[in-house]
Design a protein around this motif. Structure first.
Motif, PDB file in Angstrom:
ATOM      1  N   ILE A   1      -1.448  54.457 -33.121  1.00  9.38           N
ATOM      2  CA  ILE A   1       0.214  55.394 -33.301  1.00  9.38           C
ATOM      3  C   ILE A   1       0.649  56.449 -31.705  1.00  9.38           C
ATOM      4  N   GLU A   2       1.467  56.364 -31.248  1.00 10.95           N
ATOM      5  CA  GLU A   2       2.139  56.731 -30.304  1.00 10.95           C
ATOM      6  C   GLU A   2       2.767  58.000 -30.407  1.00 10.95           C
ATOM      7  N   GLY A   3       2.616  58.846 -29.942  1.00 14.38           N
ATOM      8  CA  GLY A   3       3.443  60.596 -29.877  1.00 14.38           C
ATOM      9  C   GLY A   3       3.603  61.274 -29.086  1.00 14.38           C
ATOM     10  N   HIS A   4       5.240  62.072 -28.648  1.00 16.09           N
ATOM     11  CA  HIS A   4       5.605  62.815 -27.993  1.00 16.09           C
ATOM     12  C   HIS A   4       5.927  64.140 -28.314  1.00 16.09           C
ATOM     13  N   SER A   5       5.435  64.765 -27.626  1.00 16.77           N
ATOM     14  CA  SER A   5       5.563  66.254 -27.779  1.00 16.77           C
ATOM     15  C   SER A   5       4.844  66.913 -29.163  1.00 16.77           C
ATOM     16  N   ARG A   6       6.171  67.072 -29.921  1.00 17.20           N
ATOM     17  CA  ARG A   6       5.465  67.284 -31.290  1.00 17.20           C
ATOM     18  C   ARG A   6       4.777  66.004 -32.306  1.00 17.20           C
ATOM     19  N   GLY A   7       5.574  64.669 -32.122  1.00 19.30           N
ATOM     20  CA  GLY A   7       5.072  63.747 -31.794  1.00 19.30           C
ATOM     21  C   GLY A   7       3.799  63.510 -31.767  1.00 19.30           C
ATOM     22  N   ALA A   8       2.761  63.628 -30.538  1.00 22.61           N
ATOM     23  CA  ALA A   8       1.579  64.044 -29.840  1.00 22.61           C
ATOM     24  C   ALA A   8       0.782  64.639 -31.146  1.00 22.61           C
ATOM     25  N   ALA A   9       1.715  65.959 -30.736  1.00 20.57           N
ATOM     26  CA  ALA A   9       0.641  67.099 -31.883  1.00 20.57           C
ATOM     27  C   ALA A   9       0.443  65.886 -33.386  1.00 20.57           C
ATOM     28  N   GLY A  10       0.993  65.548 -34.042  1.00 20.98           N
ATOM     29  CA  GLY A  10       1.050  64.827 -34.969  1.00 20.98           C
ATOM     30  C   GLY A  10      -0.319  63.296 -35.600  1.00 20.98           C
ATOM     31  N   ALA A  11       0.476  62.849 -33.792  1.00 21.46           N
ATOM     32  CA  ALA A  11      -0.855  61.948 -33.811  1.00 21.46           C
ATOM     33  C   ALA A  11      -2.323  62.154 -33.421  1.00 21.46           C
ATOM     34  N   ILE A  12      -2.207  63.350 -32.979  1.00 21.18           N
ATOM     35  CA  ILE A  12      -4.022  64.181 -32.781  1.00 21.18           C
ATOM     36  C   ILE A  12      -4.551  64.319 -34.088  1.00 21.18           C
ATOM     37  N   HIS A  13      -3.383  64.961 -34.624  1.00 25.56           N
ATOM     38  CA  HIS A  13      -3.677  65.660 -36.049  1.00 25.56           C
ATOM     39  C   HIS A  13      -4.236  64.316 -36.746  1.00 25.56           C
ATOM     40  N   TYR A  14      -3.416  63.404 -36.702  1.00 27.95           N
ATOM     41  CA  TYR A  14      -3.526  62.125 -37.753  1.00 27.95           C
ATOM     42  C   TYR A  14      -5.588  61.542 -37.193  1.00 27.95           C
ATOM     43  N   TYR A  15      -5.731  61.999 -35.589  1.00 24.84           N
ATOM     44  CA  TYR A  15      -6.119  61.399 -35.533  1.00 24.84           C
ATOM     45  C   TYR A  15      -8.066  61.741 -35.721  1.00 24.84           C
ATOM     46  N   LEU A  16      -7.995  63.846 -35.379  1.00 29.25           N
ATOM     47  CA  LEU A  16      -8.848  63.942 -36.051  1.00 29.25           C
ATOM     48  C   LEU A  16      -9.388  64.174 -37.392  1.00 29.25           C
TER      49      LEU A  16
END
Length: 274
Positions: free
Chosen positions: A142-157
């Protein structure tokens, strides 16, 4: 399909992928959780349904949609990297996070069922069925930017080990930090055991940090250090909040940052398969 109110009436359901190799294309698919969902997909040069490909999911930020990636990343650039042997052939795809682009949240129940689901996310299953992408074990990043980064981190955790690697650019969604810290603490044992590669990036000129004191990426970095969770964290000099600034940043090694990201995902996949 009644799609005109959602501004993707020109999209069609996928018919034939064989003529789309080396291109970024736009389609819709019918989801059980969100009805018609527009998405983009990049298929590498010489794409063949007889082969399996790794999958990189891209999650756009607030105000973005399925066209964001294509606005700033050209298929010719991706083709050059693949044909030149700098990275292996890869499928890159991403959905529109919400038809209300200002309120997109990647961790809503509807989006979660598309990305993760109980066993496999509906959109990931769709990519497997239509593009042979992400079929093999540890082949999805997963590669995410801004709110997409928040989503990517959510799925990682929340789903340790479900994804091979994560890159989060411009994570400034402070309101998500408490829930992400909670997920990290809850899944700490699995996160430590699996050591899935995570890379976090923020720019020195990020307006949300400079003018609104949005510092959640720094706080998450500090918290992960406290928990002794391995991850990469880099502050990119001169980079503003926009996705294109992250992607086209030149690293100290002279690489375009987008290429570094794709190499990061590729190295993670290879490491997990050893």
């Amino acid at each position: 399909m009644n799609a005109s109110k959602y501004c993707f009436e020109s999209y069609n359901e996928i018919k034939d992928t064989l003529t789309k190799d080396g291109k970024i294309s736009f389609f819709v698919f019918n989801s059980s959780s969100r009805c018609w969902v527009p998405y983009f997909v990049y298929l590498p040069p010489n794409f063949s349904k007889a082969k399996n490909y790794p999958l990189v999911l891209f999650m756009h930020g607030q105000g973005g949609d399925e066209t964001t990636f294509n606005k700033y990343v050209k298929e010719e650039q991706l083709n050059k990297w693949i044909l030149g042997g700098e990275i292996e052939p890869v499928v890159i795809a991403g959905i529109r996070g919400d038809n209300d682009r200002e309120n997109v949240q990647w961790f809503t129940p509807e989006n979660e069922s598309l990305i993760a689901g109980y066993s496999l996310g509906e959109f990931i299953q769709y990519c497997q069925d239509n593009f042979n992408a992400g079929v093999e074990r540890n082949d999805i990043s997963i590669e995410g930017h801004s709110r997409g980064a928040a989503g990517a981190i959510h799925y990682y955790l929340k789903y340790p080990g479900k994804f091979a690697s994560i890159v989060g650019m411009g994570y400034v969604s402070d309101y998500t930090l408490p829930s992400n810290k909670k997920l990290a603490a809850q899944n700490l044992e699995s996160l430590k055991e699996l050591q899935i590669p995570l890379r976090l990036e923020i720019g020195t000129e990020d307006s949300f940090v400079l003018t609104k004191n949005r510092r959640c990426i720094y706080d998450l970095h500090d918290y992960m250090n406290e928990l002794e969770l391995n991850h990469e964290f880099e502050v990119l000099h001169g980079v503003e909040h926009r996705f294109d600034y992250f992607w086209h940043y030149y690293t100290d090694e002279g690489l375009i940052n987008g290429l570094r990201h794709l190499k990061f995902h590729e190295n993670a996949r290879k490491l997990l398969k050893k």
